[in-house]
Scaffold this motif. Structure first.
Motif, PDB file in Angstrom:
ATOM      1  N   LEU A 180     113.353  65.763  36.960  1.00  0.00           N
ATOM      2  CA  LEU A 180     113.048  65.366  38.330  1.00  0.00           C
ATOM      3  C   LEU A 180     111.551  65.097  38.418  1.00  0.00           C
ATOM      4  CD1 LEU A 180     113.999  65.066  41.281  1.00  0.00           C
ATOM      5  CD2 LEU A 180     113.462  67.478  41.572  1.00  0.00           C
ATOM      6  N   ASN A 181     111.173  63.875  38.766  1.00  0.00           N
ATOM      7  CA  ASN A 181     109.757  63.535  38.841  1.00  0.00           C
ATOM      8  C   ASN A 181     109.534  62.638  40.058  1.00  0.00           C
ATOM      9  OD1 ASN A 181     107.089  63.292  38.305  1.00  0.00           O
ATOM     10  ND2 ASN A 181     107.326  61.871  36.595  1.00  0.00           N
ATOM     11  N   LEU A 182     109.042  63.225  41.114  1.00  0.00           N
ATOM     12  CA  LEU A 182     108.751  62.487  42.328  1.00  0.00           C
ATOM     13  C   LEU A 182     107.244  62.290  42.442  1.00  0.00           C
ATOM     14  CD1 LEU A 182     111.200  64.428  44.643  1.00  0.00           C
ATOM     15  CD2 LEU A 182     111.563  62.200  43.612  1.00  0.00           C
ATOM     16  N   SER A 183     106.838  61.108  42.779  1.00  0.00           N
ATOM     17  CA  SER A 183     105.419  60.763  42.831  1.00  0.00           C
ATOM     18  C   SER A 183     104.769  61.315  44.098  1.00  0.00           C
ATOM     19  CB  SER A 183     105.274  59.242  42.796  1.00  0.00           C
ATOM     20  OG  SER A 183     103.970  58.870  43.114  1.00  0.00           O
ATOM     21  N   THR A 184     103.706  62.107  43.930  1.00  0.00           N
ATOM     22  CA  THR A 184     103.012  62.655  45.093  1.00  0.00           C
ATOM     23  C   THR A 184     102.185  61.586  45.799  1.00  0.00           C
ATOM     24  OG1 THR A 184     101.241  63.437  43.655  1.00  0.00           O
ATOM     25  CG2 THR A 184     102.931  65.028  44.279  1.00  0.00           C
ATOM     26  N   SER A 185     101.675  60.612  45.061  1.00  0.00           N
ATOM     27  CA  SER A 185     100.906  59.549  45.720  1.00  0.00           C
ATOM     28  C   SER A 185     101.830  58.701  46.604  1.00  0.00           C
ATOM     29  CB  SER A 185     100.192  58.669  44.695  1.00  0.00           C
ATOM     30  OG  SER A 185     101.128  58.070  43.828  1.00  0.00           O
ATOM     31  N   GLU A 186     103.044  58.453  46.118  1.00  0.00           N
ATOM     32  CA  GLU A 186     104.026  57.729  46.926  1.00  0.00           C
ATOM     33  C   GLU A 186     104.413  58.549  48.154  1.00  0.00           C
ATOM     34  OE1 GLU A 186     108.615  56.097  46.471  1.00  0.00           O
ATOM     35  OE2 GLU A 186     107.521  56.732  44.691  1.00  0.00           O
ATOM     36  N   LEU A 187     104.553  59.861  47.960  1.00  0.00           N
ATOM     37  CA  LEU A 187     104.889  60.755  49.065  1.00  0.00           C
ATOM     38  C   LEU A 187     103.824  60.694  50.152  1.00  0.00           C
ATOM     39  CD1 LEU A 187     106.357  63.349  50.321  1.00  0.00           C
ATOM     40  CD2 LEU A 187     104.639  64.601  49.052  1.00  0.00           C
ATOM     41  N   LEU A 188     102.569  60.825  49.780  1.00  0.00           N
ATOM     42  CA  LEU A 188     101.485  60.832  50.766  1.00  0.00           C
ATOM     43  C   LEU A 188     101.376  59.496  51.489  1.00  0.00           C
ATOM     44  CD1 LEU A 188      98.806  62.851  48.784  1.00  0.00           C
ATOM     45  CD2 LEU A 188     100.274  63.655  50.642  1.00  0.00           C
ATOM     46  N   ARG A 189     101.570  58.404  50.770  1.00  0.00           N
ATOM     47  CA  ARG A 189     101.516  57.082  51.404  1.00  0.00           C
ATOM     48  C   ARG A 189     102.655  56.930  52.414  1.00  0.00           C
ATOM     49  NH1 ARG A 189     102.956  53.845  47.448  1.00  0.00           N
ATOM     50  NH2 ARG A 189     104.981  53.499  48.365  1.00  0.00           N
ATOM     51  N   ASP A 190     103.869  57.300  51.992  1.00  0.00           N
ATOM     52  CA  ASP A 190     105.029  57.182  52.871  1.00  0.00           C
ATOM     53  C   ASP A 190     104.957  58.149  54.054  1.00  0.00           C
ATOM     54  OD1 ASP A 190     105.929  55.287  51.136  1.00  0.00           O
ATOM     55  OD2 ASP A 190     107.539  56.508  50.269  1.00  0.00           O
ATOM     56  N   GLU A 209     103.113  56.491  56.817  1.00  0.00           N
ATOM     57  CA  GLU A 209     103.813  55.364  57.430  1.00  0.00           C
ATOM     58  C   GLU A 209     105.012  55.795  58.270  1.00  0.00           C
ATOM     59  OE1 GLU A 209     104.773  52.726  54.239  1.00  0.00           O
ATOM     60  OE2 GLU A 209     102.669  52.411  53.714  1.00  0.00           O
ATOM     61  N   ASP A 210     105.891  56.634  57.714  1.00  0.00           N
ATOM     62  CA  ASP A 210     107.096  57.059  58.427  1.00  0.00           C
ATOM     63  C   ASP A 210     107.426  58.506  58.038  1.00  0.00           C
ATOM     64  OD1 ASP A 210     109.412  57.181  59.886  1.00  0.00           O
ATOM     65  OD2 ASP A 210     110.551  55.784  58.635  1.00  0.00           O
ATOM     66  N   PRO A 211     106.872  59.480  58.767  1.00  0.00           N
ATOM     67  CA  PRO A 211     107.049  60.884  58.383  1.00  0.00           C
ATOM     68  C   PRO A 211     108.501  61.361  58.358  1.00  0.00           C
ATOM     69  CG  PRO A 211     105.386  60.664  60.111  1.00  0.00           C
ATOM     70  CD  PRO A 211     106.008  59.325  59.925  1.00  0.00           C
ATOM     71  N   VAL A 212     109.302  60.965  59.340  1.00  0.00           N
ATOM     72  CA  VAL A 212     110.687  61.460  59.406  1.00  0.00           C
ATOM     73  C   VAL A 212     111.496  60.966  58.202  1.00  0.00           C
ATOM     74  CG1 VAL A 212     112.811  61.418  60.759  1.00  0.00           C
ATOM     75  CG2 VAL A 212     110.606  61.638  61.920  1.00  0.00           C
ATOM     76  N   GLU A 213     111.406  59.687  57.903  1.00  0.00           N
ATOM     77  CA  GLU A 213     112.133  59.135  56.757  1.00  0.00           C
ATOM     78  C   GLU A 213     111.613  59.731  55.445  1.00  0.00           C
ATOM     79  OE1 GLU A 213     114.871  57.396  54.554  1.00  0.00           O
ATOM     80  OE2 GLU A 213     114.862  57.401  56.750  1.00  0.00           O
ATOM     81  N   THR A 214     110.320  59.983  55.376  1.00  0.00           N
ATOM     82  CA  THR A 214     109.747  60.568  54.162  1.00  0.00           C
ATOM     83  C   THR A 214     110.288  61.978  53.946  1.00  0.00           C
ATOM     84  OG1 THR A 214     107.753  59.263  54.473  1.00  0.00           O
ATOM     85  CG2 THR A 214     107.587  61.142  52.991  1.00  0.00           C
ATOM     86  N   PHE A 215     110.388  62.776  55.025  1.00  0.00           N
ATOM     87  CA  PHE A 215     110.960  64.117  54.887  1.00  0.00           C
ATOM     88  C   PHE A 215     112.405  64.049  54.408  1.00  0.00           C
ATOM     89  CE2 PHE A 215     107.506  65.744  57.672  1.00  0.00           C
ATOM     90  CZ  PHE A 215     107.091  66.778  56.848  1.00  0.00           C
ATOM     91  N   ARG A 216     113.144  63.064  54.870  1.00  0.00           N
ATOM     92  CA  ARG A 216     114.533  62.912  54.410  1.00  0.00           C
ATOM     93  C   ARG A 216     114.576  62.524  52.929  1.00  0.00           C
ATOM     94  NH1 ARG A 216     116.034  59.585  59.407  1.00  0.00           N
ATOM     95  NH2 ARG A 216     116.555  61.208  60.872  1.00  0.00           N
ATOM     96  N   ARG A 217     113.732  61.570  52.572  1.00  0.00           N
ATOM     97  CA  ARG A 217     113.750  61.055  51.206  1.00  0.00           C
ATOM     98  C   ARG A 217     113.253  62.077  50.183  1.00  0.00           C
ATOM     99  NH1 ARG A 217     110.055  56.451  49.931  1.00  0.00           N
ATOM    100  NH2 ARG A 217     110.129  56.574  47.704  1.00  0.00           N
ATOM    101  N   PHE A 218     112.250  62.841  50.552  1.00  0.00           N
ATOM    102  CA  PHE A 218     111.658  63.811  49.631  1.00  0.00           C
ATOM    103  C   PHE A 218     112.086  65.244  49.958  1.00  0.00           C
ATOM    104  CE2 PHE A 218     108.787  60.212  49.264  1.00  0.00           C
ATOM    105  CZ  PHE A 218     108.546  60.160  47.902  1.00  0.00           C
ATOM    106  N   SER A 219     113.225  65.421  50.604  1.00  0.00           N
ATOM    107  CA  SER A 219     113.646  66.753  51.033  1.00  0.00           C
ATOM    108  C   SER A 219     113.772  67.726  49.861  1.00  0.00           C
ATOM    109  CB  SER A 219     114.957  66.667  51.811  1.00  0.00           C
ATOM    110  OG  SER A 219     115.975  66.120  51.010  1.00  0.00           O
ATOM    111  N   THR A 220     114.275  67.253  48.747  1.00  0.00           N
ATOM    112  CA  THR A 220     114.395  68.119  47.569  1.00  0.00           C
ATOM    113  C   THR A 220     113.026  68.608  47.129  1.00  0.00           C
ATOM    114  OG1 THR A 220     116.340  66.898  46.836  1.00  0.00           O
ATOM    115  CG2 THR A 220     115.216  68.250  45.187  1.00  0.00           C
ATOM    116  N   SER A 221     112.063  67.726  47.141  1.00  0.00           N
ATOM    117  CA  SER A 221     110.716  68.086  46.736  1.00  0.00           C
ATOM    118  C   SER A 221     110.095  69.094  47.702  1.00  0.00           C
ATOM    119  CB  SER A 221     109.862  66.820  46.660  1.00  0.00           C
ATOM    120  OG  SER A 221     108.663  67.074  46.007  1.00  0.00           O
ATOM    121  N   PHE A 222     110.344  68.909  48.994  1.00  0.00           N
ATOM    122  CA  PHE A 222     109.832  69.869  49.976  1.00  0.00           C
ATOM    123  C   PHE A 222     110.481  71.240  49.790  1.00  0.00           C
ATOM    124  CE2 PHE A 222     108.529  66.078  52.430  1.00  0.00           C
ATOM    125  CZ  PHE A 222     107.208  66.438  52.673  1.00  0.00           C
TER     126      PHE A 222
END
Length: 193
Positions: A124-134, A137-150
């Motif tokens: 599992l490798n999620l990009s933190t730079s992509e996370l911070l950028r997203d 832009e859209d915090p709610v969608e980002t929380f959904r997309r990166f929920s596993t990481s959170f």
């Protein structure tokens, strides 16, 4: 009873203004009690406030700080448990650590991902730079997309918390051993008026 108190406080705010009321409230409920606290109490409450403030999900640091306060108080004798002034200091410092929280959030998430990868053998490798950028832009969608990481970040923070609270307990104990600095006002008696 509570409603009457709230009405009374609102009347005072209308009479003296919000700025003056908040300054007087802070003086009465934070500054004066902190002057009566021991060095150990100040060190412990500030440290717990900072640790709770770096909880990996920035809008949720208050419950994390309160949980740390309860965990800390559960394992110490009654005189060393959190008092109301200690809790107030911890909560204020918790709120002031938002910049540190935003800085530490990706680190906890990365730590959680690394632990997950080691335990499960997955990649599992999620990009933190992509996370911070997203996140900008859209915090709610980002929380959904990166929920596993959170969740992995929260898990890493929760796993480390007992160790950190133990270190805070040790730090509080040794803070009593450090001598107080001698200040000019404390060393010389005040002149009588």
């Amino acid at each position: 009873m509570v409603l009457q108190h709230v009405k009374h406080e609102l009347q005072i705010i209308r009479q003296i203004g919000l700025r003056r009321w908040s300054r007087e409230w802070g003086q009465k409920h934070l500054v004066e009690p902190s002057r009566e606290m021991t060095r150990r109490q100040l060190v412990v409450s500030a440290s717990v406030g900072i640790w709770g403030g770096v909880f990996p999900v920035p809008p949720c640091t208050m419950p994390a700080t309160l949980a740390c306060i309860m965990m800390y108080s559960a394992g110490v004798p009654r005189p060393q448990r959190f008092s109301l002034p200690m809790t107030g200091i911890a909560v204020v410092i918790n709120e002031l650590t938002l910049p540190l929280d935003l800085f530490m959030m990706p680190a906890f998430m990365k730590l959680g991902q690394t632990a997950y990868n080691e335990l499960t053998g997955s990649d599992l490798n999620l990009s933190t730079s992509e996370l911070l950028r997203d996140l900008q832009e859209d915090p709610v969608e980002t929380f959904r997309r990166f929920s596993t990481s959170f969740v992995l970040g929260i898990s890493a923070w929760a796993a480390i918390t007992p160790v950190v609270l133990g270190q805070i307990r040790f730090l509080g104990a040794i803070s009593k051993l450090v001598p107080l600095p001698i200040t000019l006002s404390a060393a010389t008696p005040r002149a009588k008026r």
